[in-house]
Design an enzyme around this catalytic site. Structure first.
Site, PDB file in Angstrom:
ATOM      1  N   TYR A 135       0.809  -1.217   0.000  1.00 47.46           N
ATOM      2  CA  TYR A 135       0.000   0.000   0.000  1.00 47.46           C
ATOM      3  C   TYR A 135       0.845   1.272   0.000  1.00 47.46           C
ATOM      4  CZ  TYR A 135      -4.530  -2.216   0.823  1.00 47.46           C
ATOM      5  OH  TYR A 135      -5.688  -2.931   0.695  1.00 47.46           O
ATOM      6  N   LYS A 145       3.847 -14.008   5.447  1.00 49.47           N
ATOM      7  CA  LYS A 145       4.173 -15.042   4.456  1.00 49.47           C
ATOM      8  C   LYS A 145       5.707 -15.083   4.358  1.00 49.47           C
ATOM      9  CE  LYS A 145       2.810 -17.899   1.131  1.00 49.47           C
ATOM     10  NZ  LYS A 145       1.910 -19.051   1.286  1.00 49.47           N
ATOM     11  N   ASP A 204      -1.942 -17.740   4.722  1.00 49.39           N
ATOM     12  CA  ASP A 204      -2.934 -18.622   4.085  1.00 49.39           C
ATOM     13  C   ASP A 204      -3.514 -19.612   5.087  1.00 49.39           C
ATOM     14  OD1 ASP A 204      -0.344 -19.531   4.097  1.00 49.39           O
ATOM     15  OD2 ASP A 204      -0.349 -20.332   2.067  1.00 49.39           O
ATOM     16  N   ASP A 252      -5.869  -6.108   5.411  1.00 52.34           N
ATOM     17  CA  ASP A 252      -7.064  -5.700   4.692  1.00 52.34           C
ATOM     18  C   ASP A 252      -7.914  -6.915   4.337  1.00 52.34           C
ATOM     19  OD1 ASP A 252      -8.821  -4.024   3.418  1.00 52.34           O
ATOM     20  OD2 ASP A 252      -7.748  -4.072   1.518  1.00 52.34           O
TER      21      ASP A 252
END
Ligand code: NAI
Length: 363
Positions: free
Chosen positions: A125, A192, A227, A251
């Protein structure tokens, strides 16, 4: 003089209608608030040449507290997100998004109590992007090749994902401080890092360093891959307590959490910096419902509850929350989204303002 002055940004799409519903509910509590209306979004561009005029930022800087409806961002092209610009401009580095079950929403779960702490200023972002076909993109692609860092296809567009020690430290500290102040038990850092070693890997490493500083706080700490987090949130929502995440995952996981509690119409939020706080729902401007008096104002009303607590008006905040709970439990005067989730039909739904009236009657 009013006890509090608050900047109110109605936004666009469904923003103005839910903002008016929220304002009526807050005013009905009797808390003395002077609302300073500040417009932002595409509709002010012609007059001010920008979707985020300087006086809007100035108003928040002066009042320190703002509440806003959603603002539309053109997809792919056009101006950058006003919401992201506001967060960056005021360094509102925390996006706090509590997701808790309220009886009567028809959600699949009734025992959700999760708090999402999303980093708000960096990651993908950051807004550092290179358009496909531009000279800058070509230069960057050549530079990466020269350094032997990898091959990027020449017809690529590129977005950078910066994650810093500074940005990570303060967001993870916020998560721990929030956990302590609110009687929470666990903080989970979500990332991640197995794939993104130098961005998410850094986030994970710094999170562990901060956790070490809080080791005597009694707050448990763990890290989890994003995930797997998504799957386990759906399978075992009761496992989770406070989640701290980089911007993009924060988000996405926020919307997942909104789904657990009955939808976007239910999910409140706050953007918090060292000096200013801007309260806003998780959802966007839902253009297809704009101007129809259909949207659910609960997410913005619950954002106002967070705001009232922030202003030290906890008793009024508690009353609004209790009134919302009463109307939802009753189920007779709720908006279309709640009717659909709970009863499988939108029949019998009431409009945005009629729902606000029902809340006001219970205050
Ligand atoms: P969205 O959240 O506006 O709407 C997705 C769907 O969720 C809607 O079509 C509707 O079915 C439902 N929904 C959302 N809010 C609701 C409410 N209060 N009551 C009942 N149903 C509701 O997401 P979308 O369509 O991806 O984004 C629309 C615009 O909003 C975009 O321009 C986006 O950039 C912007 N946006 C702005 C945000 C902000 O101002 N902070 C946050 C997210 C999106």
């Amino acid at each position: 003089m009013a006890r509090h002055t608050v900047t109110l940004i109605p936004g666009d799409g469904i923003g103005p209608e839910i903002a008016s519903a929220m304002r009526r509910v807050v005013d009905a509590t009797g808390v003395d608030i002077a609302w300073e209306i500040a417009d932002a979004g595409e509709h002010v561009m012609e007059e001010f040449g920008t979707p985020l005029p300087g006086h809007v930022i100035d108003s928040i800087r002066t009042n320190k507290v703002a509440i806003k409806g959603p603002i539309t961002t053109p997809v792919g092209t056009g101006f950058r997100s006003v919401n992201v610009a506001l967060r960056k401009e005021l360094d509102l580095y925390t996006n706090l998004r509590p997701a808790f079950s309220i009886e009567g929403t028809g959600a699949r779960y009734d025992d959700i109590d999760i708090v999402i702490v999303r980093e708000n200023t960096e990651d993908l972002y950051a807004g550092i992007e290179f358009e496909q076909g531009s000279a800058e993109a070509a230069e960057l692609i050549d530079w990466v090749a020269e350094k032997g860092a990898g091959v990027i296809r020449p017809d690529s567009g590129i977005s950078l994902k910066p994650i810093s020690v500074t940005g990570t430290r303060r967001i993870v500290k916020f998560a721990f401080d929030y956990a302590i102040a609110n009687g929470r038990k666990k903080v989970t850092a979500v990332h991640k890092a197995n794939i993104l070693k130098h961005s998410d890997g850094l986030f994970r490493k710094v999170a562990y360093e901060v956790a070490e500083e809080y080791k005597d706080s009694g707050i448990e700490f763990e890290d989890y891959i994003v995930d797997a987090t998504c799957m386990q949130l759906v399978l075992h929502p009761e496992w989770w307590d406070v989640l701290v995440l980089p911007n993009l995952y924060g988000d996405i996981v926020s919307d997942l959490a909104a789904g657990l509690i009955g939808g976007l119409g239910m999910a409140p939020g706050a953007n918090i910096g060292a000096e200013h706080a801007v309260f806003e729902p998780v959802h966007g401007s839902a253009p297809k419902y704009a101007g129809k008096d259909m949207a659910n104002p609960t997410a913005l009303i619950l954002s106002a509850v967070l705001m009232l607590n922030h202003l030290g008006e906890r008793e009024a905040g508690d009353r609004v929350l209790a009134a919302v709970k009463g109307v939802l439990a009753d189920g007779e005067r709720v908006t279309y989204d709640i009717r659909r989730t709970r009863f499988g039909t939108t029949e019998g739904a009431v409009g945005t303002q009629a729902y606000a009236d029902a809340v006001i009657e219970r205050l």
